[in-house]
Write a protein that holds these residues in place. Structure first.
Motif, PDB file in Angstrom:
ATOM      1  N   UNK A 115      42.119  35.920  42.297  1.00 39.92           N
ATOM      2  CA  UNK A 115      41.015  36.424  43.118  1.00 39.92           C
ATOM      3  C   UNK A 115      40.270  37.553  42.411  1.00 39.92           C
ATOM      4  N   UNK A 116      38.960  37.585  42.628  1.00 39.76           N
ATOM      5  CA  UNK A 116      38.133  38.635  42.042  1.00 39.76           C
ATOM      6  C   UNK A 116      38.462  39.976  42.696  1.00 39.76           C
ATOM      7  N   UNK A 117      38.624  41.003  41.871  1.00 38.57           N
ATOM      8  CA  UNK A 117      38.869  42.354  42.366  1.00 38.57           C
ATOM      9  C   UNK A 117      37.521  43.065  42.501  1.00 38.57           C
ATOM     10  N   UNK A 194      25.641  39.560  48.914  1.00 40.41           N
ATOM     11  CA  UNK A 194      26.580  38.480  48.619  1.00 40.41           C
ATOM     12  C   UNK A 194      27.814  38.597  49.491  1.00 40.41           C
ATOM     13  N   UNK A 195      28.487  37.471  49.625  1.00 34.48           N
ATOM     14  CA  UNK A 195      29.755  37.430  50.350  1.00 34.48           C
ATOM     15  C   UNK A 195      30.721  36.563  49.554  1.00 34.48           C
ATOM     16  N   UNK A 196      31.980  36.947  49.568  1.00 33.70           N
ATOM     17  CA  UNK A 196      33.019  36.195  48.875  1.00 33.70           C
ATOM     18  C   UNK A 196      33.389  34.999  49.734  1.00 33.70           C
ATOM     19  N   UNK A 197      33.275  33.785  49.161  1.00 36.66           N
ATOM     20  CA  UNK A 197      33.571  32.579  49.929  1.00 36.66           C
ATOM     21  C   UNK A 197      34.840  31.879  49.459  1.00 36.66           C
ATOM     22  N   UNK A 198      35.359  32.276  48.299  1.00 29.04           N
ATOM     23  CA  UNK A 198      36.636  31.768  47.812  1.00 29.04           C
ATOM     24  C   UNK A 198      37.151  32.756  46.776  1.00 29.04           C
ATOM     25  N   UNK A 199      38.274  32.432  46.154  1.00 30.75           N
ATOM     26  CA  UNK A 199      38.880  33.377  45.211  1.00 30.75           C
ATOM     27  C   UNK A 199      37.928  33.784  44.097  1.00 30.75           C
ATOM     28  N   UNK A 200      37.076  32.854  43.671  1.00 28.65           N
ATOM     29  CA  UNK A 200      36.207  33.108  42.516  1.00 28.65           C
ATOM     30  C   UNK A 200      34.725  32.937  42.796  1.00 28.65           C
ATOM     31  N   UNK A 201      34.362  32.416  43.950  1.00 23.67           N
ATOM     32  CA  UNK A 201      32.956  32.155  44.256  1.00 23.67           C
ATOM     33  C   UNK A 201      32.372  33.197  45.198  1.00 23.67           C
ATOM     34  N   UNK A 202      31.151  33.616  44.893  1.00 29.39           N
ATOM     35  CA  UNK A 202      30.402  34.447  45.829  1.00 29.39           C
ATOM     36  C   UNK A 202      29.101  33.726  46.150  1.00 29.39           C
ATOM     37  N   UNK A 267      35.479  35.018  34.907  1.00 29.12           N
ATOM     38  CA  UNK A 267      36.393  35.964  34.248  1.00 29.12           C
ATOM     39  C   UNK A 267      35.921  37.377  34.538  1.00 29.12           C
ATOM     40  N   UNK A 268      36.883  38.274  34.744  1.00 25.74           N
ATOM     41  CA  UNK A 268      36.557  39.679  34.989  1.00 25.74           C
ATOM     42  C   UNK A 268      37.691  40.567  34.528  1.00 25.74           C
TER      43      UNK A 268
END
Length: 293
Positions: A115-117, A194-202, A267-268
């Protein structure tokens, strides 16, 4: 969550006038010395390998972790080396694009699926490379049109402590020679929530396009208010008006749905951000920036 995704890019697209050879990108930086005089301000990438602290423990786990960190830094170094001298994506051959994609995938594999931090995402990122056509057209315009300079492009995320939501601002520095300051005489700002819609997608919802921060050249200032003559109240008011000038165009309204699209953050880490506009909108390579926006 069901999201209707329009075929859009990371940067909001709007109609672009056709360019002709008789005409006389108007770059949301991210880097190349080969950009000639219109891009000589852009900082060239000088990839450096990040040193990994020597492991104190000799346990297999510690050794494996250190080896993985060293390999990651090597892959990031290879990616930055691959995009060097590409004019931020404008001057790439098919072979270069293939090599860049391979290097990109190797870096993406290191934290795929995590998941994106948002606390790490928060901040300002400088565009170093893209394959997105709506950004490359800015660079191409600056190469073609003598009255346009495109400077650095940034992406600023404001999402610390936002609980899955935030704001992203795409910032393009640009200029008109002799009228505005070199390379950063004005700012094009494209704002979206923006809103987080999954672990990696916004999911991005564009809200506003604005032109601001006009910085007129010394030549134009001298024309408006000559240095050898007393500056009148009118001339000072003109200078102040130009400095504070801001034009904005809302993208969304109560009568129409906001333009939006999915953005995959592939990637982050603390100094690199990789993203892909879902639907074939292109890839984006950013590095952490400390510029004031």
């Amino acid at each position: 969550m069901d999201v209707a995704v329009a075929p859009s890019h990371l940067f909001y697209s709007f109609p672009t006038p056709a360019l002709s050879s008789s005409s006389s990108s108007f770059s949301i930086p991210i880097p190349i010395a080969a950009l000639a005089h219109k891009h000589r301000h852009v900082q060239a990438i000088r990839p450096t390998r990040t040193s990994v602290p020597t492991a104190i423990s000799s346990s297999p786990i510690a050794t494996t972790t250190m080896d993985s960190e060293i390999e990651l830094e090597d892959r990031k170094f290879e990616l930055l080396s691959a995009i060097n001298d590409t004019k931020r994506g404008l001057a790439t051959t098919p072979d270069q694009r293939s090599s860049i994609e391979e290097a990109l995938v190797r870096v993406e594999s290191f934290n795929a699926g995590e998941p994106i931090k948002l606390d790490m995402l928060d901040g300002t990122w400088r565009l170093q490379y893209t394959s997105a056509s709506d950004v490359l057209i800015l660079f191409q315009s600056a190469e073609t049109l003598p009255f346009l300079q495109v400077g650095q492009i940034f992406q600023k995320f404001e999402c610390r402590d936002k609980n899955g939501h935030g704001i992203v601002r795409n910032v393009v520095r640009w200029s008109i020679p002799n009228f505005l300051e070199e390379h950063e005489g004005a700012t094009l700002l494209v704002s979206a929530k923006f809103s987080v819609v999954s672990a990696r997608n916004i999911y991005l919802e564009f809200e506003e396009i604005a032109i601001q921060n006009l910085k007129i050249s010394e030549e134009l200032q001298a024309l408006i208010a000559p240095a050898l003559l007393p500056r009148t109240f009118l001339s000072l008011q003109i200078l102040q008006f130009i400095k504070a000038y801001r034009v904005q165009v809302p993208v969304a309204s109560p009568q129409r749905r906001s333009v939006g699209g999915l953005y995959y953050l592939s990637y982050l880490d603390s100094n690199m951000l990789l993203g892909r506009a879902v639907g074939g909108g292109g890839v984006f390579i950013f590095t952490r920036a400390h510029a004031s926006i």
